[in-house]
Motif scaffolding. Sequence first.
Motif, PDB file in Angstrom:
ATOM      1  N   MET A   1      15.130   0.934  78.134  1.00 45.52           N
ATOM      2  CA  MET A   1      16.306   0.296  78.719  1.00 45.52           C
ATOM      3  C   MET A   1      16.171  -1.221  78.667  1.00 45.52           C
ATOM      4  O   MET A   1      17.146  -1.934  78.476  1.00 45.52           O
ATOM      5  CB  MET A   1      16.477   0.749  80.168  1.00 45.52           C
ATOM      6  N   ALA A   2      14.956  -1.700  78.833  1.00 45.60           N
ATOM      7  CA  ALA A   2      14.736  -3.146  78.868  1.00 45.60           C
ATOM      8  C   ALA A   2      14.687  -3.743  77.466  1.00 45.60           C
ATOM      9  O   ALA A   2      15.134  -4.856  77.238  1.00 45.60           O
ATOM     10  CB  ALA A   2      13.434  -3.453  79.600  1.00 45.60           C
ATOM     11  N   TRP A   3      14.122  -3.014  76.528  1.00 43.12           N
ATOM     12  CA  TRP A   3      13.823  -3.602  75.221  1.00 43.12           C
ATOM     13  C   TRP A   3      14.474  -2.878  74.050  1.00 43.12           C
ATOM     14  O   TRP A   3      14.228  -3.228  72.894  1.00 43.12           O
ATOM     15  CB  TRP A   3      12.295  -3.628  74.994  1.00 43.12           C
ATOM     16  N   LEU A   4      15.290  -1.864  74.333  1.00 40.84           N
ATOM     17  CA  LEU A   4      15.895  -1.068  73.263  1.00 40.84           C
ATOM     18  C   LEU A   4      14.886  -0.670  72.190  1.00 40.84           C
ATOM     19  O   LEU A   4      15.149  -0.779  70.986  1.00 40.84           O
ATOM     20  CB  LEU A   4      17.062  -1.823  72.615  1.00 40.84           C
ATOM     21  N   SER A   5      13.724  -0.257  72.632  1.00 41.11           N
ATOM     22  CA  SER A   5      12.710   0.195  71.683  1.00 41.11           C
ATOM     23  C   SER A   5      12.215   1.570  72.098  1.00 41.11           C
ATOM     24  O   SER A   5      12.218   1.913  73.270  1.00 41.11           O
ATOM     25  CB  SER A   5      11.507  -0.761  71.679  1.00 41.11           C
ATOM     26  N   LYS A   6      11.776   2.306  71.101  1.00 43.10           N
ATOM     27  CA  LYS A   6      11.183   3.610  71.346  1.00 43.10           C
ATOM     28  C   LYS A   6       9.741   3.390  71.813  1.00 43.10           C
ATOM     29  O   LYS A   6       9.108   2.431  71.381  1.00 43.10           O
ATOM     30  CB  LYS A   6      11.162   4.367  70.020  1.00 43.10           C
ATOM     31  N   ILE A   7       9.249   4.279  72.644  1.00 44.43           N
ATOM     32  CA  ILE A   7       7.873   4.131  73.105  1.00 44.43           C
ATOM     33  C   ILE A   7       7.065   5.347  72.662  1.00 44.43           C
ATOM     34  O   ILE A   7       7.475   6.483  72.901  1.00 44.43           O
ATOM     35  CB  ILE A   7       7.812   4.012  74.651  1.00 44.43           C
ATOM     36  N   LYS A   8       5.928   5.081  72.005  1.00 46.01           N
ATOM     37  CA  LYS A   8       5.016   6.175  71.666  1.00 46.01           C
ATOM     38  C   LYS A   8       4.081   6.389  72.837  1.00 46.01           C
ATOM     39  O   LYS A   8       3.592   5.427  73.419  1.00 46.01           O
ATOM     40  CB  LYS A   8       4.179   5.801  70.439  1.00 46.01           C
ATOM     41  N   MET A   9       3.847   7.659  73.167  1.00 41.65           N
ATOM     42  CA  MET A   9       3.064   7.950  74.371  1.00 41.65           C
ATOM     43  C   MET A   9       1.742   8.650  74.039  1.00 41.65           C
ATOM     44  O   MET A   9       1.649   9.410  73.074  1.00 41.65           O
ATOM     45  CB  MET A   9       3.887   8.843  75.301  1.00 41.65           C
ATOM     46  N   PRO A  10       0.725   8.422  74.900  1.00 44.40           N
ATOM     47  CA  PRO A  10      -0.554   9.113  74.716  1.00 44.40           C
ATOM     48  C   PRO A  10      -0.353  10.616  74.882  1.00 44.40           C
ATOM     49  O   PRO A  10       0.434  11.050  75.732  1.00 44.40           O
ATOM     50  CB  PRO A  10      -1.431   8.543  75.844  1.00 44.40           C
TER      51      PRO A  10
END
Lengths: 205, 375
Positions: B87-96
Amino acid sequence: MAKISELLANLEMDQLMEAVQNELDNGTDPLEILKEGEAGMIKVGELFSSGEYFVSDLMMSGEMFKEVGEMLEPHLAGKTNEVLAKVVLGTVEGDIHDIGKDLVYIMLKSGGFDVIDVGVDAKPEAFVTALKESGATILALSCLLTTCYDSILNTVKAVEAAGLRDQVKIVIGGGPTDESVVKYTGADAVGDDAQSAVRLCKEML
Amino acid sequence: MASKLYEERSQKIKDTVNFKNERVTTCFMGQAAPAAHMNVKMKDFAMNSDIMIKTTLDYINEIDAITSVDCLNIGVNGMRSDHSLPMAWLSKIKMPGRELPDDSLWQVVETNVLTPEDYDVIIEQGFETVFNRIFPTLVDMNEFQESIAYQQKNGQNNVELFINSDLPVVNSGFASPPFEVLCGGRSMSQFFMDCYKIPDKIEKAIEVMLPGSIQSMLSSINPLCGRGAWVGGWRGASALVSPKIWNRLVWPGMKAMGLALIETDNIATFHLDQCWDRDIERFLEIPEKKSIINTDGMTDLRKARKILGEHVAIMGDVPAPLLATGTTQEVKDYVTKLIDDIGPKGLFITAGCDAPANTKFENMVAMFQAANDWK
Ligand code: B12
């Protein structure tokens, strides 16, 4: 011709492209134009080091330099600038910060190095493969996360394991890196800005 | 019922922003730091809200038992970073444990999901249109809905866990100004080029987005858990953008968001990554004794204090590398010297930006001890 370096150093995009076109139309040697561009980039690097320019300016100049290069490309036809050395560059495994790395890329490239960029979050094997394929003699690693010091270490180890450590010098840089990280990881040197990457790589020749 | 200690600590937060505090205020910040020390795999910590909250609370309580932790910088509500950061950065996040090994930190995948045409769409149709198209490509919407449902169901209980541990929170809200949202969506290098090439368009898009950003910032505040919000300054740092871009595209948005917080009786915490020296005096434009600058070790706090006087409180700034690799003595020296130089009034001692995942526990403790023991 000095105009081209000045326009680049002043980040005057439109005028710069016009000036390059003029020089080409006048039959100026494209290699000379490229050298002027490089002089402009050196000036930009100095302005950045002295705090007059900021990261975005450096990025903009890089973009401009790239566009000049693209404009000259068809005219260079085989003529190439002398390459000082090949450098493999990347951001280490687990780290995705690429702004610093990209600036190092630009400065090395405009400083006469041939740079192979393996990207971000690059595994040790990716660096080793690129070193082997290119025969590069310098490895430049960018790292912005303290949690990734071990990725530098693992990359250095992988270079050793591949039997390349004798031929390859390793420079590191990025936010939290310093001499202590050089010691910890067994790299050769650390640089604190993109300009110093050029200086260090030249020293390593 | 909140304890006396909780009330005292809550008052201390207000006093510090108001420069009425006698002693320096200690403040916890370390979103990924608790996992390793508490022997919790990063995968479990980052992916499971309850584990994240419990681990963090146990970690802070362990420090608090040794030396006082007066407050938290930002509330811990268990929201996973692959749901909050997009929401803050319009980026996808890869998770552990999902895209990444079990014990690695989450990663921000910065790609240009926004196209140059999207600026026009924002200007003509509003940001929602673009956001609603992009957001579902960045997060798993089913999981996101579950995450919201979790907050509705457990939010209040979780807030009480911290109150019952006598831990007040400075900020419950978190906001990313339009400049940062666009920068994340376009990717930093593309966006910076846009700022040189089409500044008028970006300025217009920011103007269109700003009221919505302010509204969602205000609605992210939970008054029971911290009457304040972060106004993020990550990629808009003075060191990163030229003065032209900063004056026109960064500061107006940040300032408007700060003012909106203050008008609604909330604390504005400007969360400033990287070096803000060049523009530090601009914070004098914010009403006095209502805001905080929360820096990461790269902004010169001596200079900031000199220029800002008792106008803006400071929250900082033990650098990440020091917490990760320094000795306890080095950490203590850093903190002591900082308080010696800028004084305890209007000062929160905390990790610069965010204590990294490999913060040594003893360094975290040393940071708070040095602050609490300062005479
Ligand atoms: C922008 C930014 C981001 C952007 C990155 C965008 C991008 N495309 O790169 C985003 C928002 C995506 C991001 C994400 C995260 N970030 Co970040 N980020 C930053 C920030 C604000 C600026 C970094 C930057 O670009 N600097 C500008 C460039 C030009 O500087 P530089 O990289 O140091 O490069 C210069 C020199 O160092 C040198 N150089 C660089 N490389 C090399 C290499 C060689 C060989 C040489 C010689 C020289 C050299 O030349 C460059 C030019 O002079 C810093 C803050 C800070 N204090 O640095 C945090 C920071 C680096 N991030 C941090 C963190 C923690 C994260 C996240 C984990 C956040 C999170 N909570 O989710 C994620 C990382 C995910 C991951 N696994 O990598 C922390 C790192 C702390 C730590 N552990 O050490 C920092 C320090 C913020 C903080 N204080 O906490 N981040």
